[in-house]
Design a protein around this motif. Structure first.
Motif, PDB file in Angstrom:
ATOM      1  N   GLU A  16      19.058   8.602  -4.422  1.00 31.97           N
ATOM      2  CA  GLU A  16      18.987   9.205  -3.097  1.00 31.97           C
ATOM      3  C   GLU A  16      20.188   8.761  -2.267  1.00 31.97           C
ATOM      4  O   GLU A  16      20.554   7.581  -2.252  1.00 31.97           O
ATOM      5  CB  GLU A  16      17.693   8.784  -2.403  1.00 31.97           C
TER       6      GLU A  16
ATOM      7  N   THR B  69      12.449   3.733   5.328  1.00 30.11           N
ATOM      8  CA  THR B  69      11.651   4.897   4.950  1.00 30.11           C
ATOM      9  C   THR B  69      11.823   5.205   3.465  1.00 30.11           C
ATOM     10  O   THR B  69      10.846   5.452   2.750  1.00 30.11           O
ATOM     11  CB  THR B  69      12.058   6.118   5.788  1.00 30.11           C
ATOM     12  N   ALA B  70      13.067   5.175   2.997  1.00 30.64           N
ATOM     13  CA  ALA B  70      13.331   5.467   1.584  1.00 30.64           C
ATOM     14  C   ALA B  70      12.683   4.430   0.680  1.00 30.64           C
ATOM     15  O   ALA B  70      12.095   4.760  -0.355  1.00 30.64           O
ATOM     16  CB  ALA B  70      14.838   5.526   1.339  1.00 30.64           C
TER      17      ALA B  70
ATOM     18  N   GLY C 211      10.069   2.620   1.421  1.00 29.02           N
ATOM     19  CA  GLY C 211       8.636   2.831   1.504  1.00 29.02           C
ATOM     20  C   GLY C 211       8.156   3.986   0.642  1.00 29.02           C
ATOM     21  O   GLY C 211       6.999   4.011   0.206  1.00 29.02           O
ATOM     22  N   GLU C 212       9.038   4.943   0.388  1.00 29.20           N
ATOM     23  CA  GLU C 212       8.691   6.085  -0.465  1.00 29.20           C
ATOM     24  C   GLU C 212       8.927   5.797  -1.939  1.00 29.20           C
ATOM     25  O   GLU C 212       8.751   6.676  -2.782  1.00 29.20           O
ATOM     26  CB  GLU C 212       9.494   7.310  -0.024  1.00 29.20           C
ATOM     27  N   GLY C 213       9.349   4.566  -2.239  1.00 31.00           N
ATOM     28  CA  GLY C 213       9.469   4.143  -3.632  1.00 31.00           C
ATOM     29  C   GLY C 213      10.823   4.346  -4.274  1.00 31.00           C
ATOM     30  O   GLY C 213      10.926   4.345  -5.506  1.00 31.00           O
TER      31      GLY C 213
END
Length: 210
Positions: free
Chosen positions: A2, A20-21, A23-25
Motif C-alpha cells: 500500500e 489507519t493502514a 489497523g487494517e492489517g
C-alpha cells in the motif's frame, strides 16, 4: 504494498494515515513525506509497531519510507510513546493523589509575562524544581516556543537532560521545531506530533501548564 502519499499533509495526518493502514492489517507500506518532522514521526510510529524500514531521500524535500512487518510482528505497539498509559492512569489513581501521573505542558521558553529575562530565569528554576514531584512526574510536552528549551544550551536544557536521564518522558513538537529551524539543534526528548501530544494529555491524571 500500500502506498500512502502524505506530501502536503500537516502534522499529525501522516501518522494518522499510517495508523489507519496498520489497523487494517497492512503488512507492507510505502509512505511518502515532504518534511523532516513527518519523516521522523512516521519512522518512530512504524518501528514502534514492529516494522522494518528502508528510507530513501528522493530530493531535498521528499522521502520514501518502505515498511515491512517483521517476522513474528503483528503491528501492535512496541514501546511506542503515546500508546501505553502511565502507571496508575485509568486504574483508580486519584487526581492529584500519591499515585497520580503528572504531565507538564510547556508552551513558551519563559515563565509568566512581563520581563522575558526574568521569565527565562523563572523557567530555569521551574525545571530545576520539577524533580521534587518525584515518581508522579511522568511526561513533559514542549510545543510552540517551549521547544526552544530543548534546543538551546543553558541551565534549562541541562535540567531537561537530567529529567530525561531519570526516566521522565519528554515529547518535543516536530512541527514547532521545524518552524523555528531547530530540528537539528534538538538535544533532548523525542520529536513528536499532535497525535502523541493529544493522547498524552488524555492519558495523564493531572496536567500542569505553568
Amino acid at each position: 504494498m500500500e502506498i500512502l502519499d502524505c506530501r502536503g499533509l500537516a502534522c499529525p495526518q501522516p501518522v494518522i494515515r499510517c495508523r489507519t493502514a496498520v489497523g487494517e492489517g497492512a503488512a507492507a507500506l510505502e509512505v511518502v513525506v515532504d518534511n523532516a518532522p513527518a519523516l521522523e514521526n512516521v519512522q518512530r510510529f512504524l518501528q514502534g509497531r514492529g516494522y522494518l524500514l528502508e528510507v530513501a531521500q528522493e530530493d531535498p524535500r521528499c522521502w520514501r519510507i518502505k515498511a515491512v512487518l517483521a517476522d513474528g510482528g503483528d503491528g501492535l505497539p512496541v514501546g511506542s510513546v503515546p500508546v501505553t498509559a502511565p502507571q496508575g492512569a485509568g486504574s483508580g489513581a486519584v487526581e492529584g493523589g500519591p499515585g497520580a501521573q503528572t504531565l507538564v505542558l510547556l508552551t513558551t521558553e519563559t515563565l509568566g509575562r512581563g520581563d522575558d529575562t526574568l521569565g527565562m530565569k523563572l523557567m530555569e528554576n521551574f525545571l530545576a524544581t520539577l524533580p521534587e514531584l518525584g515518581p508522579r512526574l511522568w511526561r513533559l510536552v514542549l510545543v510552540n516556543g517551549g521547544v526552544k528549551l530543548a534546543a538551546r544550551s543553558g541551565p534549562a536544557l541541562e535540567s531537561l537532560q537530567r529529567l530525561a536521564a531519570s526516566g521522565v518522558s519528554i515529547l518535543v513538537c516536530g512541527a514547532c521545531l521545524g518552524h523555528y529551524g531547530l530540528l537539528e539543534a534538538k538535544a533532548v526528548g523525542e520529536t513528536s506530533n499532535m497525535l502523541d501530544i493529544v493522547t498524552s494529555l488524555d492519558l495523564a491524571d493531572k496536567v500542569i501548564r505553568p
